[in-house]
Motif scaffolding. Structure first.
Motif, PDB file in Angstrom:
ATOM      1  N   MET A   1       0.820  -1.212   0.000  1.00  0.00           N
ATOM      2  CA  MET A   1       0.000   0.000   0.000  1.00  0.00           C
ATOM      3  C   MET A   1       0.863   1.275   0.000  1.00  0.00           C
ATOM      4  SD  MET A   1      -3.104  -1.161  -0.150  1.00  0.00           S
ATOM      5  CE  MET A   1      -4.115   0.224   0.297  1.00  0.00           C
ATOM      6  N   ASN A   2       1.875   1.306  -0.866  1.00  0.00           N
ATOM      7  CA  ASN A   2       2.754   2.466  -1.047  1.00  0.00           C
ATOM      8  C   ASN A   2       3.631   2.788   0.157  1.00  0.00           C
ATOM      9  OD1 ASN A   2       1.986   2.935  -3.728  1.00  0.00           O
ATOM     10  ND2 ASN A   2       0.158   4.003  -3.041  1.00  0.00           N
ATOM     11  N   TRP A   3       3.872   1.812   1.013  1.00  0.00           N
ATOM     12  CA  TRP A   3       4.811   1.939   2.129  1.00  0.00           C
ATOM     13  C   TRP A   3       5.675   0.690   2.152  1.00  0.00           C
ATOM     14  CZ3 TRP A   3       5.141   6.329   4.906  1.00  0.00           C
ATOM     15  CH2 TRP A   3       4.038   7.186   4.922  1.00  0.00           C
ATOM     16  N   ASP A   4       6.895   0.821   2.683  1.00  0.00           N
ATOM     17  CA  ASP A   4       7.696  -0.361   3.007  1.00  0.00           C
ATOM     18  C   ASP A   4       7.337  -0.781   4.421  1.00  0.00           C
ATOM     19  OD1 ASP A   4       9.306  -0.937   0.771  1.00  0.00           O
ATOM     20  OD2 ASP A   4      10.731   0.637   1.300  1.00  0.00           O
ATOM     21  N   TYR A   5       6.972  -2.027   4.588  1.00  0.00           N
ATOM     22  CA  TYR A   5       6.700  -2.589   5.917  1.00  0.00           C
ATOM     23  C   TYR A   5       7.782  -3.593   6.257  1.00  0.00           C
ATOM     24  CZ  TYR A   5       2.144  -0.457   6.583  1.00  0.00           C
ATOM     25  OH  TYR A   5       1.139   0.441   6.783  1.00  0.00           O
ATOM     26  N   CYS A   6       8.101  -3.692   7.539  1.00  0.00           N
ATOM     27  CA  CYS A   6       9.164  -4.582   8.004  1.00  0.00           C
ATOM     28  C   CYS A   6       8.634  -5.993   8.248  1.00  0.00           C
ATOM     29  CB  CYS A   6       9.781  -4.045   9.292  1.00  0.00           C
ATOM     30  SG  CYS A   6      10.604  -2.460   9.069  1.00  0.00           S
TER      31      CYS A   6
ATOM     32  N   VAL B   1       3.038   1.417  13.655  1.00  0.00           N
ATOM     33  CA  VAL B   1       1.677   1.840  13.360  1.00  0.00           C
ATOM     34  C   VAL B   1       0.754   0.653  13.653  1.00  0.00           C
ATOM     35  CG1 VAL B   1       2.344   3.582  11.652  1.00  0.00           C
ATOM     36  CG2 VAL B   1       1.943   1.241  10.905  1.00  0.00           C
ATOM     37  N   THR B   2      -0.542   0.866  13.616  1.00  0.00           N
ATOM     38  CA  THR B   2      -1.462  -0.217  13.965  1.00  0.00           C
ATOM     39  C   THR B   2      -1.356  -1.412  13.027  1.00  0.00           C
ATOM     40  OG1 THR B   2      -3.215   0.856  12.706  1.00  0.00           O
ATOM     41  CG2 THR B   2      -3.139   1.308  15.070  1.00  0.00           C
ATOM     42  N   THR B   3      -0.897  -1.191  11.804  1.00  0.00           N
ATOM     43  CA  THR B   3      -0.807  -2.279  10.831  1.00  0.00           C
ATOM     44  C   THR B   3       0.562  -2.947  10.789  1.00  0.00           C
ATOM     45  OG1 THR B   3      -0.335  -0.622   9.136  1.00  0.00           O
ATOM     46  CG2 THR B   3      -2.625  -1.381   9.334  1.00  0.00           C
TER      47      THR B   3
ATOM     48  N   ILE C   1       6.597  -7.805  10.962  1.00  0.00           N
ATOM     49  CA  ILE C   1       6.952  -7.225  12.256  1.00  0.00           C
ATOM     50  C   ILE C   1       5.825  -6.272  12.661  1.00  0.00           C
ATOM     51  CG2 ILE C   1       8.647  -5.842  13.526  1.00  0.00           C
ATOM     52  CD1 ILE C   1       9.815  -8.478  12.507  1.00  0.00           C
ATOM     53  N   ALA C   2       5.450  -6.319  13.922  1.00  0.00           N
ATOM     54  CA  ALA C   2       4.438  -5.425  14.474  1.00  0.00           C
ATOM     55  C   ALA C   2       4.880  -5.069  15.884  1.00  0.00           C
ATOM     56  CB  ALA C   2       3.065  -6.098  14.468  1.00  0.00           C
ATOM     57  N   VAL C   3       4.047  -4.389  16.628  1.00  0.00           N
ATOM     58  CA  VAL C   3       4.320  -4.113  18.037  1.00  0.00           C
ATOM     59  C   VAL C   3       3.109  -4.523  18.857  1.00  0.00           C
ATOM     60  CG1 VAL C   3       5.997  -2.258  17.654  1.00  0.00           C
ATOM     61  CG2 VAL C   3       3.578  -1.707  17.892  1.00  0.00           C
ATOM     62  N   ALA C   4       3.362  -4.993  20.080  1.00  0.00           N
ATOM     63  CA  ALA C   4       2.289  -5.389  20.989  1.00  0.00           C
ATOM     64  C   ALA C   4       2.798  -5.281  22.413  1.00  0.00           C
ATOM     65  CB  ALA C   4       1.840  -6.820  20.697  1.00  0.00           C
ATOM     66  N   ALA C   5       1.910  -4.914  23.319  1.00  0.00           N
ATOM     67  CA  ALA C   5       2.280  -4.816  24.736  1.00  0.00           C
ATOM     68  C   ALA C   5       2.332  -6.188  25.379  1.00  0.00           C
ATOM     69  CB  ALA C   5       1.292  -3.919  25.470  1.00  0.00           C
ATOM     70  N   SER C   6       1.553  -7.136  24.856  1.00  0.00           N
ATOM     71  CA  SER C   6       1.569  -8.498  25.388  1.00  0.00           C
ATOM     72  C   SER C   6       1.212  -9.466  24.274  1.00  0.00           C
ATOM     73  CB  SER C   6       0.589  -8.639  26.557  1.00  0.00           C
ATOM     74  OG  SER C   6      -0.735  -8.461  26.105  1.00  0.00           O
ATOM     75  N   ILE C   7       1.495 -10.727  24.517  1.00  0.00           N
ATOM     76  CA  ILE C   7       1.220 -11.786  23.545  1.00  0.00           C
ATOM     77  C   ILE C   7       0.331 -12.826  24.205  1.00  0.00           C
ATOM     78  CG2 ILE C   7       2.244 -13.672  22.218  1.00  0.00           C
ATOM     79  CD1 ILE C   7       2.885 -11.022  21.016  1.00  0.00           C
ATOM     80  N   LEU C   8      -0.782 -13.125  23.562  1.00  0.00           N
ATOM     81  CA  LEU C   8      -1.620 -14.216  24.035  1.00  0.00           C
ATOM     82  C   LEU C   8      -1.180 -15.502  23.345  1.00  0.00           C
ATOM     83  CD1 LEU C   8      -5.075 -12.430  23.901  1.00  0.00           C
ATOM     84  CD2 LEU C   8      -3.688 -12.893  25.920  1.00  0.00           C
ATOM     85  N   PRO C   9      -1.224 -16.619  24.044  1.00  0.00           N
ATOM     86  CA  PRO C   9      -0.757 -17.878  23.446  1.00  0.00           C
ATOM     87  C   PRO C   9      -1.555 -18.264  22.199  1.00  0.00           C
ATOM     88  CG  PRO C   9      -1.382 -18.179  25.765  1.00  0.00           C
ATOM     89  CD  PRO C   9      -1.732 -16.787  25.386  1.00  0.00           C
TER      90      PRO C   9
END
Length: 140
Positions: free
Chosen positions: A29-34, A74-76, A118-126
């Protein structure tokens, strides 16, 4: 505990899961995502850490759009933006490797088959297909 990082030096960020895959980027979507490099053993693109605030801005040494090389959560996911829009990433050392957080959320990656975005999250659910990204840093 602090992570031993020399600012302005190039590093490969390699996920510490035995796959040897490093951080990479792909257009969406016109961005580089990691994401993690698609092939096992591919170290991805080197990154450079620049001192910024209480942490670092992280610059990827390759991008599809000129001037858009800095990591921003970002959220995505994590996308590449211009330097002025880069987020400050704090590095922490853990038993499994280095972790990077911004705004209280840690880098995570897709641990299921397919693309490992790659994304970001405060916690991970199993069992939801994501795992915290524990990195080893290798000088480029």
């Amino acid at each position: 505990m602090a992570v031993d990082i020399s600012p302005e030096s190039g590093y490969h960020l390699i996920i510490n899961d035995g796959s040897g895959r490093g951080i990479s980027r792909e257009p969406y979507m016109n961005w580089d995502y990691c994401l993690l490099a698609n092939d096992y053993g591919n170290k991805g693109y080197p990154v450079v850490f620049h001192t910024k605030g209480s942490g670092f801005s992280i610059e990827m040494t390759s991008s599809n759009w000129g001037g858009y090389r800095y990591l921003q959560a970002v959220t995505t996911g994590v996308k590449l933006v211009q330097e002025g829009d880069a987020h400050v990433w704090e590095a922490e050392s853990r038993d499994k490797g280095a972790v990077f957080k911004t705004f209280g959320a840690y880098m995570v990656y897709g641990s299921e088959t397919g693309k490992s975005w790659i994304a970001v999250a405060a916690s991970i659910l199993p069992n939801l297909g994501r795992d915290f990204a524990f990195w080893k840093l290798e000088k480029a």
